[in-house]
Design a protein around this motif. Sequence first.
Motif, mmCIF file in Angstrom:
data_model
loop_
_atom_site.group_PDB
_atom_site.id
_atom_site.type_symbol
_atom_site.label_atom_id
_atom_site.label_comp_id
_atom_site.label_asym_id
_atom_site.label_seq_id
_atom_site.Cartn_x
_atom_site.Cartn_y
_atom_site.Cartn_z
ATOM 1 N N LYS A 50 0.824 -1.128 -0.266
ATOM 2 C CA LYS A 50 0.020 -0.187 -0.209
ATOM 3 C C LYS A 50 0.806 1.368 0.001
ATOM 4 C CE LYS A 50 -3.798 -2.410 2.636
ATOM 5 N NZ LYS A 50 -4.701 -2.307 3.811
ATOM 6 N N ILE A 51 0.240 2.175 -0.513
ATOM 7 C CA ILE A 51 1.243 3.532 -0.633
ATOM 8 C C ILE A 51 0.960 4.284 1.012
ATOM 9 C CG2 ILE A 51 1.208 5.615 -1.890
ATOM 10 C CD1 ILE A 51 1.839 3.365 -3.616
ATOM 11 N N ASP A 52 2.292 4.730 1.130
ATOM 12 C CA ASP A 52 2.578 5.393 2.170
ATOM 13 C C ASP A 52 2.940 6.906 1.897
ATOM 14 O OD1 ASP A 52 2.417 3.043 3.745
ATOM 15 O OD2 ASP A 52 4.115 2.452 3.248
ATOM 16 N N ARG A 53 3.108 7.924 3.032
ATOM 17 C CA ARG A 53 3.184 9.198 2.465
ATOM 18 C C ARG A 53 4.085 9.889 3.529
ATOM 19 N NH1 ARG A 53 -0.091 13.990 3.532
ATOM 20 N NH2 ARG A 53 -1.559 12.464 4.447
ATOM 21 N N VAL A 54 4.971 10.654 2.828
ATOM 22 C CA VAL A 54 6.007 11.321 3.450
ATOM 23 C C VAL A 54 5.905 12.967 3.192
ATOM 24 C CG1 VAL A 54 8.572 11.991 4.024
ATOM 25 C CG2 VAL A 54 7.559 9.579 3.235
ATOM 26 N N THR A 64 11.945 31.695 12.264
ATOM 27 C CA THR A 64 12.903 30.885 11.840
ATOM 28 C C THR A 64 12.758 30.039 10.893
ATOM 29 O OG1 THR A 64 12.575 29.098 13.591
ATOM 30 C CG2 THR A 64 14.042 31.069 14.440
ATOM 31 N N ARG A 65 11.329 29.706 10.631
ATOM 32 C CA ARG A 65 10.589 28.952 9.715
ATOM 33 C C ARG A 65 11.385 27.556 9.818
ATOM 34 N NH1 ARG A 65 8.313 33.025 9.092
ATOM 35 N NH2 ARG A 65 7.784 34.069 7.238
ATOM 36 N N PRO A 66 10.748 26.858 10.907
ATOM 37 C CA PRO A 66 11.273 25.396 11.255
ATOM 38 C C PRO A 66 10.408 24.587 10.396
ATOM 39 C CG PRO A 66 9.604 26.460 12.929
ATOM 40 C CD PRO A 66 10.039 27.386 12.129
ATOM 41 N N LEU A 67 10.702 23.368 10.125
ATOM 42 C CA LEU A 67 10.288 22.344 9.545
ATOM 43 C C LEU A 67 9.868 21.113 10.117
ATOM 44 C CD1 LEU A 67 12.889 23.581 6.814
ATOM 45 C CD2 LEU A 67 10.140 23.283 6.121
ATOM 46 N N ARG A 68 8.790 20.318 9.836
ATOM 47 C CA ARG A 68 8.436 19.212 10.198
ATOM 48 C C ARG A 68 8.467 18.019 9.527
ATOM 49 N NH1 ARG A 68 3.419 19.586 14.231
ATOM 50 N NH2 ARG A 68 5.142 20.089 15.459
ATOM 51 N N LEU A 69 9.092 17.021 9.658
ATOM 52 C CA LEU A 69 9.107 15.666 8.751
ATOM 53 C C LEU A 69 7.833 14.928 9.622
ATOM 54 C CD1 LEU A 69 10.015 13.744 6.487
ATOM 55 C CD2 LEU A 69 11.658 12.777 8.364
ATOM 56 N N GLN A 70 6.948 14.314 8.505
ATOM 57 C CA GLN A 70 6.055 13.265 9.155
ATOM 58 C C GLN A 70 5.919 11.990 8.117
ATOM 59 O OE1 GLN A 70 2.527 16.172 9.399
ATOM 60 N NE2 GLN A 70 2.698 15.804 11.675
ATOM 61 N N ILE A 71 5.808 11.162 8.658
ATOM 62 C CA ILE A 71 5.735 9.767 7.687
ATOM 63 C C ILE A 71 4.213 9.044 8.190
ATOM 64 C CG2 ILE A 71 6.636 7.500 7.265
ATOM 65 C CD1 ILE A 71 9.115 8.591 8.294
ATOM 66 N N PHE A 72 3.158 9.012 7.200
ATOM 67 C CA PHE A 72 2.103 8.413 7.308
ATOM 68 C C PHE A 72 2.102 6.765 6.660
ATOM 69 C CE2 PHE A 72 1.556 12.920 7.500
ATOM 70 C CZ PHE A 72 0.743 13.055 8.585
ATOM 71 N N LEU A 73 1.602 6.066 7.399
ATOM 72 C CA LEU A 73 1.567 4.633 6.920
ATOM 73 C C LEU A 73 0.225 4.245 6.669
ATOM 74 C CD1 LEU A 73 4.027 2.521 9.209
ATOM 75 C CD2 LEU A 73 4.576 3.674 7.011
ATOM 76 N N SER A 74 -0.050 3.803 5.552
ATOM 77 C CA SER A 74 -1.363 3.305 5.229
ATOM 78 C C SER A 74 -1.992 1.863 6.166
ATOM 79 C CB SER A 74 -1.512 2.557 3.714
ATOM 80 O OG SER A 74 -1.157 3.575 2.864
ATOM 81 N N GLN A 75 -3.339 2.151 6.405
ATOM 82 C CA GLN A 75 -3.952 1.197 7.372
ATOM 83 C C GLN A 75 -4.787 0.276 6.679
ATOM 84 O OE1 GLN A 75 -2.721 1.254 10.656
ATOM 85 N NE2 GLN A 75 -1.513 2.636 9.855
ATOM 86 N N PRO A 76 -5.186 -0.850 7.421
ATOM 87 C CA PRO A 76 -6.272 -1.651 6.574
ATOM 88 C C PRO A 76 -7.588 -1.111 6.321
ATOM 89 C CG PRO A 76 -5.209 -2.723 8.444
ATOM 90 C CD PRO A 76 -4.587 -1.457 8.436
ATOM 91 N N ASN A 77 -7.672 -0.075 6.910
ATOM 92 C CA ASN A 77 -8.976 0.628 6.704
ATOM 93 C C ASN A 77 -8.957 1.597 5.378
ATOM 94 O OD1 ASN A 77 -7.831 2.735 7.981
ATOM 95 N ND2 ASN A 77 -9.078 2.874 9.529
ATOM 96 N N GLY A 78 -7.583 1.769 5.077
ATOM 97 C CA GLY A 78 -7.558 2.423 4.035
ATOM 98 C C GLY A 78 -7.084 3.942 4.218
ATOM 99 N N LYS A 79 -7.057 4.427 5.775
ATOM 100 C CA LYS A 79 -6.804 5.620 5.898
ATOM 101 C C LYS A 79 -5.350 5.662 6.538
ATOM 102 C CE LYS A 79 -11.502 7.124 7.535
ATOM 103 N NZ LYS A 79 -12.538 7.656 8.594
ATOM 104 N N ASN A 135 11.555 -0.939 10.539
ATOM 105 C CA ASN A 135 11.794 -2.287 11.067
ATOM 106 C C ASN A 135 10.942 -2.063 12.553
ATOM 107 O OD1 ASN A 135 12.934 -4.699 11.978
ATOM 108 N ND2 ASN A 135 14.631 -3.500 13.019
ATOM 109 N N LYS A 136 10.113 -3.176 12.563
ATOM 110 C CA LYS A 136 9.298 -3.331 13.825
ATOM 111 C C LYS A 136 8.820 -1.638 14.421
ATOM 112 C CE LYS A 136 11.882 -7.079 15.286
ATOM 113 N NZ LYS A 136 12.975 -7.736 16.112
ATOM 114 N N GLY A 137 8.153 -1.141 13.461
ATOM 115 C CA GLY A 137 7.622 0.035 14.057
ATOM 116 C C GLY A 137 8.300 1.357 13.894
ATOM 117 N N ASN A 138 9.652 1.247 13.519
ATOM 118 C CA ASN A 138 10.478 2.380 13.508
ATOM 119 C C ASN A 138 11.318 2.366 12.256
ATOM 120 O OD1 ASN A 138 10.626 3.403 16.368
ATOM 121 N ND2 ASN A 138 11.174 1.438 16.709
#
Length: 213
Positions: A50-54, A64-79, A135-138
Amino acid sequence: MNNINKYFYRFFIFILISVPMHVLSQSIKNKNKYTYVVREEKGDLNHDGKIDRVTVKMDTIDETRPLRLQIFLSQPNGKPALATSSDKIIEPQYPSENQGKFNGYQIPSFFIENGILKMWSEIKGGNITYHFKYNKGNFELIYVDKLTYNATKGYIDENTIFTETKFDLITGIRTESDEKLGSTKPLAVRKKRVFIKPLPKIQDVKFSDKDLY
């Protein structure tokens, strides 16, 4: 007297409840300042087909214009669900220590190749690419590829020496190779073992860690 005590008690409980709620609302408000999306990459990161998103988002309110990295993993319900987040892996565009001046580097780019998340960043006199594997949630740092050059005249010419560093954190083998522009073989090769255990997690990596590798 009993009625007074009763009303005082209710007022006291109200204060106890309202204060943390106010703090919580402030916390949520602060977290939502990262609203401007400057980078987005999609691909399969956890090999579930399934497609994940960064995403990389900027706080346009903070000077200072800080930046935040976020990683989203697809779930069985599609969200998609937030798997991890970091506010320290990318340097702010206008660091406070620069007295309001631009840091001179473009915002890092992200790529997903064969399930590996790669982060390419400019650094002084070159660039560095981090490789993270789920690997194992990380998301663990497994490989670093860095290229720097020493332009003694202030610009790149035939005498400029390039140094490429390849660091496999799984095997611990770190290799540095020096070569000149257009050369067919390196001028020097240095190899050593450097073990880092446990492997750094993406949320623990800081933009200043480029000097460690």
